[in-house]
Design an enzyme around this catalytic site. Structure first.
Site, short mmCIF file in Angstrom:
data_model
loop_
_atom_site.label_atom_id
_atom_site.label_comp_id
_atom_site.label_asym_id
_atom_site.label_seq_id
_atom_site.Cartn_x
_atom_site.Cartn_y
_atom_site.Cartn_z
N GLU A 1 0.85 -1.20 0.00
CA GLU A 1 0.00 0.00 0.00
C GLU A 1 0.88 1.24 0.00
OE1 GLU A 1 -2.39 1.57 -0.82
OE2 GLU A 1 -4.04 1.46 0.60
N ASP A 2 0.36 2.33 -0.56
CA ASP A 2 1.14 3.57 -0.59
C ASP A 2 1.18 4.23 0.79
OD1 ASP A 2 -1.56 4.26 -0.66
OD2 ASP A 2 -1.44 5.38 -2.53
N ASP B 1 -3.52 5.83 6.42
CA ASP B 1 -3.96 7.12 6.97
C ASP B 1 -4.96 6.81 8.10
OD1 ASP B 1 -4.34 9.92 7.03
OD2 ASP B 1 -5.94 9.83 5.56
N LYS C 1 0.78 7.44 8.54
CA LYS C 1 0.42 8.64 9.31
C LYS C 1 -0.29 8.16 10.56
CE LYS C 1 -1.17 11.47 5.56
NZ LYS C 1 -2.23 12.39 5.11
N PHE D 1 -0.91 16.41 4.14
CA PHE D 1 -1.32 15.74 2.91
C PHE D 1 -0.16 15.71 1.93
CE2 PHE D 1 -3.48 14.90 -1.05
CZ PHE D 1 -4.39 13.94 -0.66
N ARG E 1 0.99 12.15 -9.36
CA ARG E 1 1.46 10.78 -9.10
C ARG E 1 2.89 10.56 -9.62
NH1 ARG E 1 -2.80 7.53 -7.25
NH2 ARG E 1 -4.83 7.95 -8.16
#
Ligand code: IMP
Ligand code: MG
Length: 186
Positions: free
Chosen positions: A98-99, A102, A130, A151, A164
């Site tokens: 996963e990137d 959050d 995060k 963000f 991206r």
């Protein structure tokens, strides 16, 4: 790309160095057998491409699409599978790639679904974490970087599908326009 609303948080060199370390750690943790990587579209495909090549084991790759609705930069908890896997996970060692984690809503939901498919083992690798924003618990075995509650875009991460393709990971300081109801599609 020059953009005054972007501030570099993690340089391309830092990201690449950390991915090499993660690859070595993952290689050591899975001493034999095939590792099934599952890339969460779309953001994680940049991380996946480098991570897969940093792992010195036989790996297989498949993709899963997930969407969560939210206002601008947050997800609401409504998660939907938009593209399912092509392969079975039964008896496989699975690593979900996963990137960013959050709120944890997406991965918490996804892990629950994937566990029902009887993998031999299942772990998560996330480039970014995060932790301050967590609403649902997620155990992330391999974390690239823990970052503050800001963000970020670049290296796969987007804001409204933009940014991206940046090599660095940047904080988006002045988001263009007021955020409306939009689809966060990984
Ligand atoms: P969750 O809140 O942990 O469910 O994360 C949902 C998704 O929101 C992530 O997979 C990302 O695609 C996206 N997301 C969360 N934080 C950021 C960010 O800082 N920049 C870009 N996308 C983000
Ligand atoms: Mg994502």
């Amino acid at each position: 790309m020059t953009d005054s609303s972007l501030r570099v948080l993690l340089s391309a060199a830092e990201i690449q160095a950390r991915i090499q370390e993660l690859g070595k750690q993952i290689t050591a943790d899975y001493p034999s057998g095939t590792l099934q990587l599952i890339c969460i579209l779309k953001g994680a495909c940049f991380f996946l491409a480098d991570l897969a090549r940093a792992i010195d084991r036989e790996v297989r790759v498949d993709f899963m699409g997930i969407s969560s609705y939210g206002k601008g930069k947050t997800s609401s908890g409504e998660v939907r599978v938009t593209k399912d896997l092509d392969i079975s996970l039964e008896d496989s060692d699975v690593l979900v790639v996963e990137d960013i984690v959050d709120s944890g809503v997406t991965l918490n939901y996804l892990i629950h679904i994937l566990e029902q498919r009887r993998p031999k083992s299942i772990r998560v690798a996330a480039l970014l974490d995060k932790p301050d924003r967590r609403l649902r618990p997620v155990h992330v075995s391999y974390v690239g970087f823990r970052i503050p509650d800001e963000f970020v875009v670049g290296f796969g991460l987007d804001y409204a599908e933009k940014y991206r393709n940046l090599n660095d990971i940047c904080v988006l300081q002045e988001p263009p326009g007021a955020p409306g109801q939009c689809l966060l599609a990984g």
